[in-house]
Design a protein around this motif. Structure first.
Motif: not given
Length: 264
Positions: A6-33
């Motif tokens: 339960q302390l390991r990510a199970d994307c099949g039981r999540c609603a893609g929250l980490c892909c929506v909730a946080p902001a991304f800034a274009r950088s070497s880590d993220f290709a987009i803002d």
């Protein structure tokens, strides 16, 4: 108590929250803002990442090294009873706001669980179990309770236990090594360095050359290992090493004591 699974990510039981909730800034880590609360364009209708197997090549290495410690499925399945922000748009705001709180709680649970596996810290086990029970109870709170929680204050109560467990484990493994807590070691040449029992909590080791270094029983809590070269290094008994830290570093078959790293 929450299990290790339960302390390991199970994307099949999540609603893609980490892909929506946080902001991304274009950088070497993220290709987009991407502003907070807006779905990443790579998020599919089934809440899965459409470029999951090509994230670094497509400019999203930051996604590979992110770990919610199972907070995503806890928020989706428990806090919001299996509902998601697409089917029930009205919960989107609270759902996204709860995620970082839950992630901190789950990360803390992971560290406490790891500390309970340390024989040298046995005398702390009763207090660690109490901290585990208290933190687990907090994860079961309502959205309102979670948003009102002073999670930083809770961490400040638990962290001294984790630090003491680390000291006992490192001393029991041959003595505490050098203290590099929070040290700026970006790109540092540490090839073959004797870091046995070192305190590397929060150290910035981005791009550091740690080839052949002896890291046995070192504490790497929160250390930034992005691009750190650990080929030939000895990680036997290293303390509080997460899967995402390993994914972020450079390792190969010569990295001793390297835990198995499942696919993200």
């Amino acid at each position: 108590m929450l299990s290790t699974e339960q302390l390991r990510a199970d994307c099949g039981r999540c609603a893609g929250l980490c892909c929506v909730a946080p902001a991304f800034a274009r950088s070497s880590d993220f290709a987009i803002d991407k502003p907070a609360g807006r779905p990443c364009p790579n998020l599919a209708e089934d809440f899965r990442c459409g470029i999951h197997d090509r994230l670094p090549e497509r400019g999203f290495p930051g996604c590979v090294v992110f770990d919610c410690f199972g907070a995503g499925q806890q928020v989706t399945q428990v806090t919001f009873g299996g509902r998601d922000w697409r089917g029930t748009p009205g919960i989107a705001g609270p759902m996204f706001a709860v995620l970082p709180v839950m992630r901190q709680l789950h990360e803390l649970l992971w560290y406490v669980t790891e500390a309970l596996e340390l024989p040298a810290a046995r005398r702390l086990h009763p207090k660690l179990r109490a901290a585990l029970a208290e933190t687990t109870a907090l994860t079961a709170g309502t959205p309102e309770e979670l948003l009102a929680l002073d999670v930083d204050a809770h961490r400040r109560r638990v962290n001294p236990l984790l630090q003491k467990a680390s000291e006992l484990a490192r001393a029991g493994a041959g003595g505490c090594g050098p203290d590099h807590r929070g040290a700026q070691l970006i790109g540092r040449r540490l090839r073959g360095a004797d870091l046995r029992g070192a305190n590397l909590r929060g150290a910035l080791l981005i791009g550091a050359d740690l080839r052949g270094a002896d890291l046995r029983s070192a504490d790497v809590t929160g250390a930034d290992l992005r691009g750190a070269d650990l080929r030939g290094a000895d990680l036997t008994g290293v303390l509080f090493l997460t899967i995402t830290q390993l994914r972020a570093a450079v390792t190969d078959a010569t990295t001793k004591g390297r835990p198995a790293v499942p696919s993200p």
